[in-house]
Design an enzyme around this catalytic site. Structure first.
Site, PDB file in Angstrom:
ATOM      1  N   THR A   1       4.884  10.802   7.616  1.00 44.84           N
ATOM      2  CA  THR A   1       5.159  10.841   8.701  1.00 44.84           C
ATOM      3  C   THR A   1       6.785  11.312   9.250  1.00 44.84           C
ATOM      4  OG1 THR A   1       5.388   9.238  10.672  1.00 44.84           O
ATOM      5  CG2 THR A   1       6.265   9.026   8.774  1.00 44.84           C
ATOM      6  N   ASP A   2       6.755  11.383  11.162  1.00 43.00           N
ATOM      7  CA  ASP A   2       8.473  11.678  11.314  1.00 43.00           C
ATOM      8  C   ASP A   2       9.589  10.701  11.989  1.00 43.00           C
ATOM      9  OD1 ASP A   2       6.889  11.270  13.563  1.00 43.00           O
ATOM     10  OD2 ASP A   2       7.088  12.871  15.206  1.00 43.00           O
ATOM     11  N   GLU A   3       8.373   9.906  11.679  1.00 42.96           N
ATOM     12  CA  GLU A   3       8.880   8.612  12.285  1.00 42.96           C
ATOM     13  C   GLU A   3      10.082   8.647  10.902  1.00 42.96           C
ATOM     14  OE1 GLU A   3       7.353   5.397  13.343  1.00 42.96           O
ATOM     15  OE2 GLU A   3       5.440   6.396  14.871  1.00 42.96           O
TER      16      GLU A   3
ATOM     17  N   THR B   1       0.722  -1.315  -0.069  1.00 44.54           N
ATOM     18  CA  THR B   1      -0.048   0.003  -0.327  1.00 44.54           C
ATOM     19  C   THR B   1       0.967   1.162   0.044  1.00 44.54           C
ATOM     20  OG1 THR B   1      -2.102  -0.638   0.957  1.00 44.54           O
ATOM     21  CG2 THR B   1      -1.440   1.174   1.369  1.00 44.54           C
TER      22      THR B   1
ATOM     23  N   TYR C   1       6.541   0.097   8.682  1.00 40.85           N
ATOM     24  CA  TYR C   1       6.108   0.773   8.614  1.00 40.85           C
ATOM     25  C   TYR C   1       6.896   2.313   8.331  1.00 40.85           C
ATOM     26  CZ  TYR C   1       2.738   5.026   9.206  1.00 40.85           C
ATOM     27  OH  TYR C   1       2.437   6.869   8.966  1.00 40.85           O
ATOM     28  N   SER C   2       7.464   2.385   9.027  1.00 38.64           N
ATOM     29  CA  SER C   2       7.922   3.796   8.845  1.00 38.64           C
ATOM     30  C   SER C   2       9.628   3.777   7.715  1.00 38.64           C
ATOM     31  CB  SER C   2       9.018   4.873   9.903  1.00 38.64           C
ATOM     32  OG  SER C   2       9.935   3.532  10.597  1.00 38.64           O
TER      33      SER C   2
ATOM     34  N   LYS D   1       6.531   4.255   4.668  1.00 39.29           N
ATOM     35  CA  LYS D   1       6.678   5.408   5.235  1.00 39.29           C
ATOM     36  C   LYS D   1       7.958   6.140   3.926  1.00 39.29           C
ATOM     37  CE  LYS D   1       2.733   7.510   5.282  1.00 39.29           C
ATOM     38  NZ  LYS D   1       1.911   8.100   4.501  1.00 39.29           N
TER      39      LYS D   1
END
Ligand code: NAD
Ligand code: DAU
Length: 363
Positions: A141-143, A112, A166-167, A170
């Site tokens: 995101t900041d991650e 995704t 996840y990060s 992103k």
């Protein structure tokens, strides 16, 4: 290519991806009410993350709203929606967003967040074909910047150092967005934001989970020592930042967004329990006794802190609420919307919490 699009020049449809989710729904409800002259198209697959009551609310309360159910991983479906509506502005929020799920089930995050973003970028590039009066805004995101020690802040020039699936996904999507700007001159902007909270957030995330569990007198699971630090921002302040950057931000630029509200998880939880007790009359000590320290998240980032100076100085954006006021409003919203809470529960969040307890050996 213009430096910015002013909202008065924006006449074409606005395509929002992930509008059924937490930030997307707050964004649609805020912006569609403010701009009745614009059509807002919501492209969303309606994954587990969407609470059915939110979808009903969007359809019921926004007249200038079109819903397109589509999966951004499906290239042909994305292209069809983009060609059908010919948006002037795309606000791309659709993503798998929960770090814990990315640890247990990372594949869908790559599909995704990386391929979905790629499909959207190619569809927009082909539709717009060099048109300067359009904009692709990517919500990130900041991650992507990794984890901080006790000192320092993430700025827009902090090197990327993602540490969870996840990060990492992103970060990859951010790189693709920038690559499409450099390679194909796609007019893009990016925001990298800290932790959001507020109405309509899925109860897998820290604050709504704690509100739901406190109200149901269930354990309040704190990972590790509870001293990880996050910077909290009320969701509509994030919405405002997205809108300002998308319309007035410099093309090709990234803007960090944060709430100037750094707290340890234990401190934010205590402030939240204060707000719950104040609103419901529940005994504060009894709520605190529900706190349960559980096994830590693998690779748990220790501290995030955002320097949003660029956004503040260039575009005049500011967070509008203190954390304590925002938490009071948030608790009030969940207590005042039992129908939404029931819809979230029926949508299976208890099953997820249960699954995590088993998988991670929590008690
Ligand atoms: P969310 O999980 O509440 O909502 C995600 C939305 O994306 C849902 O509507 C879901 O159905 C949709 N979606 C997921 N996969 C899809 C697919 N394959 N095709 C089409 N739609 C799909 O997430 P959120 O918290 O609202 O976050 C929205 C965006 O903001 C994400 O990109 C996230 O990375 C970013 N972000 C979130 C926060 C935060 O604190 N929540 C902070 C910074 C950035
Ligand atoms: O920083 C922005 C990010 O914030 C977004 O990009 C993500 O989409 C969003 O989910 C959020 O990520 P976090 O991992 O910081 O949020 P979460 O609510 O999952 O956790 C917040 C903190 O609370 C984190 O340190 C882990 C901890 N935690 C979380 C849960 C769900 C607990 O201690 N117990 C819990 O049960």
């Amino acid at each position: 290519m213009p430096a910015s699009i002013l909202s008065s020049d924006l006449t074409g449809p606005v395509l929002v991806t992930g509008g059924g989710g937490f930030i997307g729904s707050n964004l649609l409800l805020t912006l569609a009410a403010r701009h009745p002259e614009l059509t807002f198209v919501n492209l969303d697959a309606l994954t587990y993350a969407v609470v059915p009551a939110t979808v009903d609310e969007l359809a019921r309360s926004i007249p200038n709203y079109v819903f397109e159910r589509a999966d951004i991983v499906d290239e042909a479906a994305v292209r069809a929606v983009v060609e059908r509506h010919r948006p002037q502005l795309v606000l791309h929020l659709a993503a798998e967003s929960h770090v814990d799920r990315s640890i247990l089930e990372p594949r869908r995050f790559l599909e995704t967040n990386v391929m979905g973003t790629f499909n959207l970028l190619t569809a927009c590039r082909d539709l717009w074909a060099g048109d300067p009066g359009v904009r692709f805004h990517h919500v990130s995101t900041d991650e992507v910047y990794g984890s901080l020690g006790d000192e320092g802040y993430f700025t827009e020039t902090t090197p990327y150092s993602p540490r969870s699936p996840y990060s990492a996904s992103k970060a990859s999507s951010d790189h693709l967005v920038r690559a499409f700007h450099e390679t194909y001159a796609l007019p893009v902007t990016i925001t990298n934001c800290s932790n959001n909270y507020g109405p309509r957030q899925h109860p897998e995330k820290l604050l709504p989970l704690m509100i739901h569990n406190a109200m149901a007198r269930k354990p309040l699971p704190v990972y590790g020592d509870g001293l990880n630090v996050r910077d909290w921002l009320y969701v509509t302040d994030h919405v405002e930042a997205i809108w300002q950057v998308a319309l007035r931000g410099r093309v090709g630029e990234t803007y960090n967004v944060g709430g100037d509200a750094e707290r340890t998880n234990l401190d934010v939880l205590k402030a939240l329990l204060d707000a719950v007790s104040e609103r419901t009359g529940d005994d504060r000590e009894e709520l605190e006794r529900l706190v349960a320290f559980v096994k830590d998240r693998p690779g748990h980032d220790r501290r995030y802190a955002i320097d949003a100076t660029k956004l503040k100085t260039e575009l005049g954006w500011r967070p509008t609420r203190s954390l304590e006021d925002g938490l009071r409003e948030t608790v009030d919203w969940y207590v005042s919307n039992p129908g939404w809470v029931a819809s979230a529960r029926e949508n299976g969040y208890d099953a997820w919490v249960q699954k995590q307890y088993v998988t991670e050996g929590r008690s």
